[in-house]
Design a protein around this motif. Structure first.
Motif, PDB file in Angstrom:
ATOM      1  N   THR A 148       0.836  -1.202   0.000  1.00 53.11           N
ATOM      2  CA  THR A 148       0.000   0.000   0.000  1.00 53.11           C
ATOM      3  C   THR A 148       0.870   1.251   0.000  1.00 53.11           C
ATOM      4  OG1 THR A 148      -1.772  -1.174   1.156  1.00 53.11           O
ATOM      5  CG2 THR A 148      -1.825   1.236   1.238  1.00 53.11           C
ATOM      6  N   GLU A 149       1.924   1.257   0.822  1.00 51.64           N
ATOM      7  CA  GLU A 149       2.854   2.395   0.850  1.00 51.64           C
ATOM      8  C   GLU A 149       3.567   2.564  -0.490  1.00 51.64           C
ATOM      9  OE1 GLU A 149       5.557   3.129   4.149  1.00 51.64           O
ATOM     10  OE2 GLU A 149       4.338   1.754   5.364  1.00 51.64           O
ATOM     11  N   MET A 150       4.000   1.453  -1.078  1.00 51.45           N
ATOM     12  CA  MET A 150       4.696   1.526  -2.369  1.00 51.45           C
ATOM     13  C   MET A 150       3.788   2.123  -3.435  1.00 51.45           C
ATOM     14  SD  MET A 150       7.892   0.578  -2.602  1.00 51.45           S
ATOM     15  CE  MET A 150       8.618  -0.620  -3.686  1.00 51.45           C
ATOM     16  N   ARG A 151       2.511   1.794  -3.386  1.00 52.50           N
ATOM     17  CA  ARG A 151       1.568   2.309  -4.385  1.00 52.50           C
ATOM     18  C   ARG A 151       1.405   3.822  -4.296  1.00 52.50           C
ATOM     19  NH1 ARG A 151      -1.206  -0.135  -7.695  1.00 52.50           N
ATOM     20  NH2 ARG A 151      -1.018  -2.339  -8.026  1.00 52.50           N
ATOM     21  N   LEU A 152       1.844   4.430  -3.199  1.00 54.17           N
ATOM     22  CA  LEU A 152       1.782   5.883  -3.056  1.00 54.17           C
ATOM     23  C   LEU A 152       2.978   6.586  -3.705  1.00 54.17           C
ATOM     24  CD1 LEU A 152       0.574   6.140   0.662  1.00 54.17           C
ATOM     25  CD2 LEU A 152      -0.806   6.336  -1.427  1.00 54.17           C
ATOM     26  N   VAL A 153       4.018   5.824  -4.053  1.00 57.37           N
ATOM     27  CA  VAL A 153       5.201   6.396  -4.703  1.00 57.37           C
ATOM     28  C   VAL A 153       4.817   6.817  -6.117  1.00 57.37           C
ATOM     29  CG1 VAL A 153       7.505   5.879  -5.596  1.00 57.37           C
ATOM     30  CG2 VAL A 153       6.825   5.053  -3.330  1.00 57.37           C
ATOM     31  N   ASP A 154       5.186   8.029  -6.464  1.00 53.56           N
ATOM     32  CA  ASP A 154       4.875   8.570  -7.787  1.00 53.56           C
ATOM     33  C   ASP A 154       5.403   7.640  -8.879  1.00 53.56           C
ATOM     34  OD1 ASP A 154       3.868  10.490  -9.584  1.00 53.56           O
ATOM     35  OD2 ASP A 154       5.844  11.428  -9.756  1.00 53.56           O
ATOM     36  N   GLY A 155       4.526   7.172  -9.741  1.00 58.13           N
ATOM     37  CA  GLY A 155       4.901   6.329 -10.856  1.00 58.13           C
ATOM     38  C   GLY A 155       4.794   4.837 -10.598  1.00 58.13           C
ATOM     39  N   TYR A 156       4.721   4.420  -9.345  1.00 58.40           N
ATOM     40  CA  TYR A 156       4.693   2.986  -9.040  1.00 58.40           C
ATOM     41  C   TYR A 156       3.468   2.308  -9.656  1.00 58.40           C
ATOM     42  CZ  TYR A 156       4.986  -1.407  -6.482  1.00 58.40           C
ATOM     43  OH  TYR A 156       5.066  -2.737  -6.169  1.00 58.40           O
ATOM     44  N   SER A 157       2.312   2.867  -9.439  1.00 57.96           N
ATOM     45  CA  SER A 157       1.088   2.257  -9.973  1.00 57.96           C
ATOM     46  C   SER A 157       1.049   2.275 -11.495  1.00 57.96           C
ATOM     47  CB  SER A 157      -0.148   2.968  -9.411  1.00 57.96           C
ATOM     48  OG  SER A 157      -0.241   2.727  -8.031  1.00 57.96           O
ATOM     49  N   ASP A 158       1.808   3.194 -12.095  1.00 57.09           N
ATOM     50  CA  ASP A 158       1.841   3.312 -13.556  1.00 57.09           C
ATOM     51  C   ASP A 158       2.903   2.444 -14.215  1.00 57.09           C
ATOM     52  OD1 ASP A 158      -0.220   5.200 -13.473  1.00 57.09           O
ATOM     53  OD2 ASP A 158       1.209   6.825 -13.133  1.00 57.09           O
ATOM     54  N   GLY A 159       3.681   1.697 -13.416  1.00 57.31           N
ATOM     55  CA  GLY A 159       4.630   0.783 -14.029  1.00 57.31           C
ATOM     56  C   GLY A 159       6.082   0.954 -13.625  1.00 57.31           C
ATOM     57  N   LEU A 160       6.367   1.696 -12.566  1.00 55.44           N
ATOM     58  CA  LEU A 160       7.745   1.846 -12.101  1.00 55.44           C
ATOM     59  C   LEU A 160       8.246   0.515 -11.546  1.00 55.44           C
ATOM     60  CD1 LEU A 160      10.095   3.840 -11.536  1.00 55.44           C
ATOM     61  CD2 LEU A 160       9.021   4.291  -9.309  1.00 55.44           C
ATOM     62  N   ASN A 161       9.419   0.078 -11.997  1.00 54.46           N
ATOM     63  CA  ASN A 161      10.028  -1.148 -11.492  1.00 54.46           C
ATOM     64  C   ASN A 161      10.351  -0.997 -10.010  1.00 54.46           C
ATOM     65  OD1 ASN A 161       9.970  -2.337 -14.042  1.00 54.46           O
ATOM     66  ND2 ASN A 161      12.027  -1.659 -14.546  1.00 54.46           N
ATOM     67  N   ALA A 162      10.486  -2.144  -9.318  1.00 53.90           N
ATOM     68  CA  ALA A 162      10.742  -2.091  -7.876  1.00 53.90           C
ATOM     69  C   ALA A 162      11.701  -3.184  -7.440  1.00 53.90           C
ATOM     70  CB  ALA A 162       9.434  -2.221  -7.109  1.00 53.90           C
ATOM     71  N   LEU A 163      12.484  -2.853  -6.408  1.00 57.29           N
ATOM     72  CA  LEU A 163      13.348  -3.814  -5.740  1.00 57.29           C
ATOM     73  C   LEU A 163      12.826  -3.965  -4.319  1.00 57.29           C
ATOM     74  CD1 LEU A 163      17.182  -4.028  -5.829  1.00 57.29           C
ATOM     75  CD2 LEU A 163      15.949  -4.241  -3.692  1.00 57.29           C
ATOM     76  N   TRP A 164      12.487  -5.192  -3.941  1.00 57.04           N
ATOM     77  CA  TRP A 164      12.058  -5.498  -2.579  1.00 57.04           C
ATOM     78  C   TRP A 164      13.231  -6.178  -1.890  1.00 57.04           C
ATOM     79  CZ3 TRP A 164       7.356  -4.321  -0.298  1.00 57.04           C
ATOM     80  CH2 TRP A 164       6.408  -3.759  -1.151  1.00 57.04           C
ATOM     81  N   ASP A 165      13.787  -5.521  -0.871  1.00 58.30           N
ATOM     82  CA  ASP A 165      14.997  -5.978  -0.196  1.00 58.30           C
ATOM     83  C   ASP A 165      14.634  -6.658   1.127  1.00 58.30           C
ATOM     84  OD1 ASP A 165      17.432  -6.285   1.087  1.00 58.30           O
ATOM     85  OD2 ASP A 165      18.163  -4.285   0.557  1.00 58.30           O
ATOM     86  N   PHE A 166      14.816  -7.978   1.187  1.00 58.47           N
ATOM     87  CA  PHE A 166      14.516  -8.763   2.385  1.00 58.47           C
ATOM     88  C   PHE A 166      15.780  -9.252   3.075  1.00 58.47           C
ATOM     89  CE2 PHE A 166      10.645  -9.176  -0.163  1.00 58.47           C
ATOM     90  CZ  PHE A 166       9.673  -8.901   0.796  1.00 58.47           C
ATOM     91  N   ARG A 167      16.928  -8.640   2.791  1.00 55.64           N
ATOM     92  CA  ARG A 167      18.186  -9.118   3.373  1.00 55.64           C
ATOM     93  C   ARG A 167      18.198  -9.013   4.893  1.00 55.64           C
ATOM     94  NH1 ARG A 167      22.473  -5.817  -0.029  1.00 55.64           N
ATOM     95  NH2 ARG A 167      20.852  -4.264   0.366  1.00 55.64           N
TER      96      ARG A 167
END
Length: 130
Positions: A32-51
């Motif tokens: 939900t927080e990521m979807r608030l990032v400008d461009g994310y919902s429109d197709g911005l690539n993402a890195l999810w870091d679980f290290r």
């Protein structure tokens, strides 16, 4: 789980960094927080870091909760999602997630153990002006 969003100055992708115990509820909140990032919902690539995350208590029910939530949000089919992990057990679990979510969501997801490799893979798919 503590979740931090790091936007990149080059705008090629966004990073979500997870710390602590991961649950389905905490992941839904993070998405939900990521979807608030400008461009994310429109197709911005993402890195999810679980290290630095603890995935040891993540259950099948947690995955179902995340998939159900993702089904209720607009599809992001022309994007790349890089998932970063270090522990073998986490790597295996995240590969399972990749397979399950791909069928239901359609985005291209790849699991990495190297931050540099994950960034390179995300950057190579970015075209300026996208």
């Amino acid at each position: 789980m503590h979740f931090q969003i790091r936007t990149r100055p080059d705008g090629k992708f966004v990073e979500g960094i997870c710390h602590g115990a991961v649950t389905g509820v905490s992941m839904v909140e993070a998405i939900t927080e990521m979807r608030l990032v400008d461009g994310y919902s429109d197709g911005l690539n993402a890195l999810w870091d679980f290290r630095e995350a603890d995935l040891s208590t993540l259950t099948v029910e947690d995955m179902k909760l995340m998939l159900d939530y993702m089904e209720q949000t607009p599809k992001r089919r022309s994007v790349r999602i890089a998932i970063l992990a270090l522990k073998d057990a986490d790597f295996l679990l995240l590969k399972l997630w990749r397979v399950v979510s791909r069928r239901r969501y359609g985005q291209t997801t790849k699991v990495f153990s190297s931050h540099e490799d994950a960034c390179h893979w995300l950057e190579e798919s970015h075209t300026p002006g996208d």
